[in-house]
Motif scaffolding. Sequence first.
Motif, mmCIF file in Angstrom:
data_model
loop_
_atom_site.group_PDB
_atom_site.id
_atom_site.type_symbol
_atom_site.label_atom_id
_atom_site.label_comp_id
_atom_site.label_asym_id
_atom_site.label_seq_id
_atom_site.Cartn_x
_atom_site.Cartn_y
_atom_site.Cartn_z
ATOM 1 N N ILE A 14 -27.242 11.685 0.770
ATOM 2 C CA ILE A 14 -27.644 10.725 -0.253
ATOM 3 C C ILE A 14 -26.506 9.724 -0.409
ATOM 4 C CG2 ILE A 14 -28.405 10.356 -2.622
ATOM 5 C CD1 ILE A 14 -29.232 13.330 -2.685
ATOM 6 N N GLU A 15 -26.853 8.437 -0.270
ATOM 7 C CA GLU A 15 -25.856 7.380 -0.351
ATOM 8 C C GLU A 15 -26.279 6.329 -1.372
ATOM 9 O OE1 GLU A 15 -24.432 6.710 4.123
ATOM 10 O OE2 GLU A 15 -26.616 6.777 3.884
ATOM 11 N N ILE A 16 -25.313 5.582 -1.838
ATOM 12 C CA ILE A 16 -25.557 4.455 -2.730
ATOM 13 C C ILE A 16 -25.207 3.199 -1.950
ATOM 14 C CG2 ILE A 16 -24.945 3.372 -4.909
ATOM 15 C CD1 ILE A 16 -23.957 6.340 -5.652
ATOM 16 N N ASP A 17 -26.168 2.295 -1.857
ATOM 17 C CA ASP A 17 -25.974 1.043 -1.135
ATOM 18 C C ASP A 17 -25.996 -0.098 -2.162
ATOM 19 O OD1 ASP A 17 -26.211 -1.312 0.359
ATOM 20 O OD2 ASP A 17 -27.311 -0.294 1.964
ATOM 21 N N GLU A 18 -24.819 -0.544 -2.551
ATOM 22 C CA GLU A 18 -24.720 -1.600 -3.565
ATOM 23 C C GLU A 18 -25.198 -2.950 -3.036
ATOM 24 O OE1 GLU A 18 -24.301 -1.090 -6.648
ATOM 25 O OE2 GLU A 18 -23.438 0.916 -6.673
ATOM 26 N N ASP A 19 -25.150 -3.156 -1.710
ATOM 27 C CA ASP A 19 -25.608 -4.425 -1.145
ATOM 28 C C ASP A 19 -27.082 -4.686 -1.461
ATOM 29 O OD1 ASP A 19 -23.132 -5.029 -0.121
ATOM 30 O OD2 ASP A 19 -23.600 -4.338 1.910
ATOM 31 N N ILE A 20 -27.908 -3.635 -1.438
ATOM 32 C CA ILE A 20 -29.326 -3.796 -1.750
ATOM 33 C C ILE A 20 -29.685 -3.097 -3.061
ATOM 34 C CG2 ILE A 20 -30.033 -4.176 0.634
ATOM 35 C CD1 ILE A 20 -30.987 -1.220 0.689
ATOM 36 N N ASP A 21 -28.668 -2.601 -3.780
ATOM 37 C CA ASP A 21 -28.829 -1.959 -5.081
ATOM 38 C C ASP A 21 -29.834 -0.807 -5.014
ATOM 39 O OD1 ASP A 21 -28.102 -1.715 -7.771
ATOM 40 O OD2 ASP A 21 -29.856 -2.861 -8.421
ATOM 41 N N ALA A 22 -29.612 0.106 -4.079
ATOM 42 C CA ALA A 22 -30.569 1.186 -3.833
ATOM 43 C C ALA A 22 -29.877 2.499 -3.500
ATOM 44 C CB ALA A 22 -31.495 0.798 -2.685
ATOM 45 N N ILE A 23 -30.659 3.563 -3.646
ATOM 46 C CA ILE A 23 -30.248 4.900 -3.220
ATOM 47 C C ILE A 23 -30.876 5.156 -1.854
ATOM 48 C CG2 ILE A 23 -30.335 7.373 -3.725
ATOM 49 C CD1 ILE A 23 -28.732 5.818 -5.823
ATOM 50 N N ASP A 51 -28.475 4.838 -12.108
ATOM 51 C CA ASP A 51 -29.366 3.861 -12.721
ATOM 52 C C ASP A 51 -29.911 2.852 -11.699
ATOM 53 O OD1 ASP A 51 -30.760 2.785 -14.891
ATOM 54 O OD2 ASP A 51 -29.174 1.317 -15.281
ATOM 55 N N LYS A 52 -30.512 3.364 -10.650
ATOM 56 C CA LYS A 52 -31.096 2.513 -9.614
ATOM 57 C C LYS A 52 -32.615 2.516 -9.724
ATOM 58 C CE LYS A 52 -27.160 1.585 -7.637
ATOM 59 N NZ LYS A 52 -26.518 0.366 -8.022
ATOM 60 N N SER A 53 -33.249 1.413 -9.327
ATOM 61 C CA SER A 53 -34.705 1.313 -9.367
ATOM 62 C C SER A 53 -35.324 1.244 -7.974
ATOM 63 C CB SER A 53 -35.126 0.085 -10.173
ATOM 64 O OG SER A 53 -34.685 -1.097 -9.525
ATOM 65 N N TRP A 129 -36.824 -4.876 3.309
ATOM 66 C CA TRP A 129 -37.885 -4.884 2.301
ATOM 67 C C TRP A 129 -37.292 -4.625 0.913
ATOM 68 C CZ3 TRP A 129 -39.938 -1.408 -1.195
ATOM 69 C CH2 TRP A 129 -41.117 -1.822 -1.825
ATOM 70 N N LEU A 130 -36.422 -3.624 0.800
ATOM 71 C CA LEU A 130 -35.829 -3.321 -0.490
ATOM 72 C C LEU A 130 -34.974 -4.458 -1.001
ATOM 73 C CD1 LEU A 130 -34.696 0.419 -0.389
ATOM 74 C CD2 LEU A 130 -36.462 -0.599 -1.822
ATOM 75 N N ASP A 131 -34.272 -5.122 -0.106
ATOM 76 C CA ASP A 131 -33.393 -6.229 -0.503
ATOM 77 C C ASP A 131 -34.208 -7.379 -1.123
ATOM 78 O OD1 ASP A 131 -30.865 -7.428 -0.773
ATOM 79 O OD2 ASP A 131 -31.139 -8.557 1.091
ATOM 80 N N GLU A 132 -35.462 -7.524 -0.709
ATOM 81 C CA GLU A 132 -36.322 -8.578 -1.230
ATOM 82 C C GLU A 132 -36.925 -8.215 -2.594
ATOM 83 O OE1 GLU A 132 -39.204 -9.225 1.813
ATOM 84 O OE2 GLU A 132 -37.720 -10.011 3.216
ATOM 85 N N GLN A 133 -36.841 -6.973 -2.981
ATOM 86 C CA GLN A 133 -37.473 -6.543 -4.242
ATOM 87 C C GLN A 133 -36.572 -6.798 -5.433
ATOM 88 O OE1 GLN A 133 -40.706 -5.828 -3.686
ATOM 89 N NE2 GLN A 133 -40.038 -6.117 -1.568
#
Length: 133
Positions: A14-23, A51-53, A129-133
């Motif tokens: 499990i990683e946190i990717d701050e560039d796309i604000d996602a898990i 606190d990721k969406s 796709w996530l980066d566009e959301q």
Amino acid sequence: MPTQTAVDAEKYTIEIDEDIDAILFTWDEFAAGQEFRDGCNELLEVIRRNDKSKALIDTSGIRAHDDEDKRWLQEEWIPREIEAGIEYSVSVHSDSVISEMEMEEFVDQTQDLPFTYVMAGDRQEAREWLDEQ
């Protein structure tokens, strides 16, 4: 910014990717039953703590889930994922035709839920796709 590893377990990461604000959740090996559920529940904890969406679930390393685990995901885990704050989720499936059919069925079953769930053929497509959301 590179991803930050939150959990590095035997069968998943499990990683946190701050560039796309996602898990980012990657199944590295097949898991079933309680072991599968424990991994999914750990993902929920990481989502809540950070606190990721948005979530990217990479199942490309496994072929299929058993029916009981699929039912559990649909009936119990997905509502808890939404409650934890996930609004957008994308799954990367394996090249297996069976896996793709299974994922398409799963996506169809989530259409009436209050979040957007899609599939992607590879991790880069999922990230875009996530980066566009």
